[in-house]
Every structure is written in structure tokens, then in C-alpha cells.
Design a protein around this motif. Structure first.
Motif, PDB file in Angstrom:
ATOM      1  N   LEU A 268      26.944  77.983 -21.461  1.00 30.50           N
ATOM      2  CA  LEU A 268      25.958  76.985 -21.446  1.00 30.50           C
ATOM      3  C   LEU A 268      25.428  76.241 -20.111  1.00 30.50           C
ATOM      4  N   ARG A 269      26.516  75.595 -19.305  1.00 33.23           N
ATOM      5  CA  ARG A 269      25.949  75.245 -18.080  1.00 33.23           C
ATOM      6  C   ARG A 269      26.839  76.049 -16.908  1.00 33.23           C
ATOM      7  N   LEU A 270      26.010  76.694 -16.246  1.00 32.30           N
ATOM      8  CA  LEU A 270      26.930  77.396 -14.795  1.00 32.30           C
ATOM      9  C   LEU A 270      26.681  76.719 -13.537  1.00 32.30           C
ATOM     10  N   ALA A 271      27.674  76.978 -12.773  1.00 27.87           N
ATOM     11  CA  ALA A 271      27.543  76.556 -11.298  1.00 27.87           C
ATOM     12  C   ALA A 271      27.885  77.904 -10.593  1.00 27.87           C
ATOM     13  N   ALA A 272      26.702  77.780  -9.556  1.00 27.97           N
ATOM     14  CA  ALA A 272      26.755  79.076  -8.666  1.00 27.97           C
ATOM     15  C   ALA A 272      27.274  78.716  -7.170  1.00 27.97           C
ATOM     16  N   THR A 273      28.156  78.926  -6.897  1.00 26.37           N
ATOM     17  CA  THR A 273      28.667  78.462  -5.533  1.00 26.37           C
ATOM     18  C   THR A 273      28.538  79.637  -4.144  1.00 26.37           C
TER      19      THR A 273
END
Length: 355
Positions: A268-273
Motif C-alpha cells: 500500500l505505502r512504500l518508502a524509497a531510500t
């Protein structure tokens, strides 16, 4: 009288061929750069002197207001006398990650403006060579940091098509570091996530992480890159594979990067670092890593096929529930009708007994 190409076409194709061989790029070749076209062949190389021999390029560290003197050697390997223009130009990084130099008609503001060749043109007999001295004179108000340009030889010839001029250029890179406070800095900007799901409602999809590297300091920088995708609260971590190193960026330049990431869970909600370790090359050619730079951005990873399946299942469940309710209601109505009819029959029977 020759026909003249339309103005737009002439501007677009005036420089139909641009030759910038390995000596202009960030390569390590120490041999002369060569341009060849039929009977016209020439090479350029660095001259031997106080800065050394067999250099792949020119490199200097100069104080503001100072100067450096050097020379370029041009050799004619053709069978006819060769006349070449000689000039300097600022460098820039192309979309393909290669060093290029401004064309003669574009104004240079750094190396191209600070380098003065001993002559603006040279004529060389077949089998002979000429040494062309030049001076790099740095203005007193020049800002500290790295600058890149080159010194060029140019041959303009009429092309096979009327109205087209072919400009063949051959030169050598000049890397100049103006003394003073060196402040290398690299920023990661405009991070975006694009998730693409799969037809399998329980499968993993792919994502693309795009961003820009921006050299915000005053030194040439490259770097190593790492991209990681995570779900909520740092769960379901997925790392991208090996990311090619960016070109060595000049101060102020940007480089767009697109990184594919496979087997991403649609959380649903992704974080790209994005983590980038800048690499700085000193005057001696040694490279050292600087402190990593990290930037995180968020994006949606919606499992649409799974959601569609859930909607279908819920829809089927609701439909079944409605059908069951309707069946029960029909049975209840039939039972009520049977009871009503039984009561009415009992009342009729009772009336008949009293009559």
C-alpha cells in the motif's frame, strides 16, 4: 550559385559530424587521439614538459590570478597539407554521461575563456607535427573549485549535401582546480516511486525509483548508489540490484537516474531510500569516499488485482446473504399465510357449529 538550405535546417545540421575521441573523455588512454577520414588524418597529444610525459589529459592546480603554461602537439598523418583552427572551450556532461565541449560559436565562461593558444590556426605539412603552446590564466576573482574544458583542433569541410558543413574536432581535456576552499557536496533530489503490479493477486510487482543527482558543491564528484524500498514501519524491505556509477559531474550539473526494483511486495505505502556515497578525486588522482547522502520519499503500491478479488468475493458474499434473506422472507410469508388461512377456517367452522 549554390542553393542555400532553409535557415532552420541549416542551424540544425551545420555541425553534421563531431569527433571527440578518447583523449577528451574521462578515459585513461595515454596515446594520441586520432581523427581519420580518407586522406585526412591527424592526431593530438600532450607535449612533454614540466608536467610530465605521456599524459592522458592536461591537469593543473592554479591560484586565483595565477597561470600555467603547456603545449599541445598536433601531427598530420595524411597525404595533403592540413589547416586546422585551434581554440579552447568549456566542458559539460552529455545525457549519455560523456564529456563534450561547447562548439566554437558558443560562449565559454571558464576554461574556454581562460585558455589562450599561441596561435588561432595551424597549417601542417604531410608527415610533420607542430607544437602549439597555450597559457591558462586564472582571473583573480575566480571562485575556488574544479573546472573542466579542453583545447581543440577543428577542421570544417563541406558535406556531401549542399548547405551542410561538417565540423571535425579533436582535442584534449583540461581539468583545472582553482586553489581555495574545496566544498564538495552532492544532493539527491526529486525522488519518485512508480509501482507496477502483477495479474497474480497474491504476487509481487516491480517498481521504478527515479531521482536526480545534483552537484551542489565546487568539486568534480562521482559516487556509489544504493536504493531500498520498504513497507510501513520499515517492513518488507527490498533492495535494488547493482546501480551503474554516475559520470563525474561538474559543479552545478544534474544527472537523472532511473532504478528498477524487482519482487516488491504491494504494501500500500512504500518508502524509497536513496543512499549515495560521493567520490572525490584529488589532484594526485586518488579517490576518497565522503559521508553518504540519504533521501527518502514515499509512494503508493496498491495491489489492484487483490483488491478486485476481495471486492468480487465480498460482492458474492453480499449477494448470497441477500438471496438467503429473501428466501427466509418468502418462507416466513408462506408460513404467515398458512396460519392466517388456518385461523380463518377455524373461525368459519365455529360459526357453522353455532348456526
Amino acid at each position: 550559385m549554390h542553393a542555400v538550405a532553409p535557415p532552420r535546417r541549416t542551424a540544425a545540421v551545420r555541425t553534421a559530424l563531431l569527433v571527440l575521441l578518447a583523449a577528451l573523455a574521462f578515459g585513461t588512454s595515454t596515446g594520441p587521439a586520432r581523427a581519420a577520414d580518407g586522406d585526412v588524418t591527424w592526431t593530438v597529444r600532450t607535449a612533454a614538459g614540466d608536467y610530465g610525459e605521456d599524459r592522458s589529459s592536461f591537469g593543473y592546480t592554479v591560484n586565483p590570478g595565477g597561470a600555467a603554461e603547456d603545449a599541445l602537439v598536433v601531427a598530420n598523418h595524411g597525404t595533403e597539407p592540413l589547416s586546422l583552427a585551434v581554440y579552447a572551450a568549456d566542458g559539460f556532461t552529455t545525457d549519455k554521461g560523456q564529456l563534450d565541449l561547447l562548439t566554437e560559436g558558443k560562449k565559454s565562461r571558464a576554461v574556454g575563456a581562460w585558455v589562450r593558444a599561441g596561435r588561432e590556426s595551424v597549417r601542417i605539412a604531410p608527415g610533420r607535427s607542430a607544437e602549439i603552446p597555450f597559457t591558462v590564466k586564472v582571473p583573480r576573482d575566480a571562485a575556488p573549485g574544479d573546472y573542466v574544458g579542453g583545447i581543440l583542433t577543428s577542421l570544417k569541410q563541406a558535406g556531401d549535401t549542399e548547405g551542410i558543413t561538417v565540423d571535425r574536432r579533436l582535442g584534449i581535456r583540461i581539468k583545472l582546480r582553482v586553489s581555495g576552499a574545496l566544498k564538495p557536496a552532492l544532493a539527491v533530489e526529486d525522488v519518485h516511486i512508480d509501482y507496477r503490479g502483477t495479474a497474480n493477486p497474491f504476487g509481487r510487482g516491480g517498481a521504478t525509483v527515479s531521482y536526480s543527482l545534483h552537484n551542489t558543491g565546487n568539486a568534480l564528484l562521482s559516487g556509489t548508489q544504493k536504493v531500498t524500498l520498504t513497507g510501513p514501519f520499515g517492513t518488507l524491505s527490498t533492495e535494488a540490484g547493482t546501480i551503474p556509477a554516475p559520470p563525474e559531474l561538474l559543479p552545478g550539473e544534474r544527472w537523472k537516474v532511473t532504478v528498477p526494483v524487482h519482487d516488491v511486495t504491494p504494501a500500500l505505502r512504500l518508502a524509497a531510500t536513496v543512499a549515495v556515497t560521493p567520490l572525490l578525486t584529488d589532484a594526485a588522482g586518488s579517490t576518497r569516499a565522503l559521508d553518504p547522502v540519504r533521501t527518502t520519499a514515499h509512494g503508493w503500491a496498491v495491489p489492484w488485482t487483490l483488491l478486485l478479488l476481495v471486492v468480487l468475493v465480498l460482492g458474492a458474499a453480499v449477494a448470497a446473504f441477500v438471496l438467503v434473506r429473501r428466501a427466509r422472507a418468502r418462507r416466513a410469508r408462506r408460513e404467515e399465510e398458512r396460519v392466517r388461512e388456518a385461523v380463518e377456517q377455524a373461525l368459519r367452522d365455529k360459526e357453522e357449529q353455532h348456526s
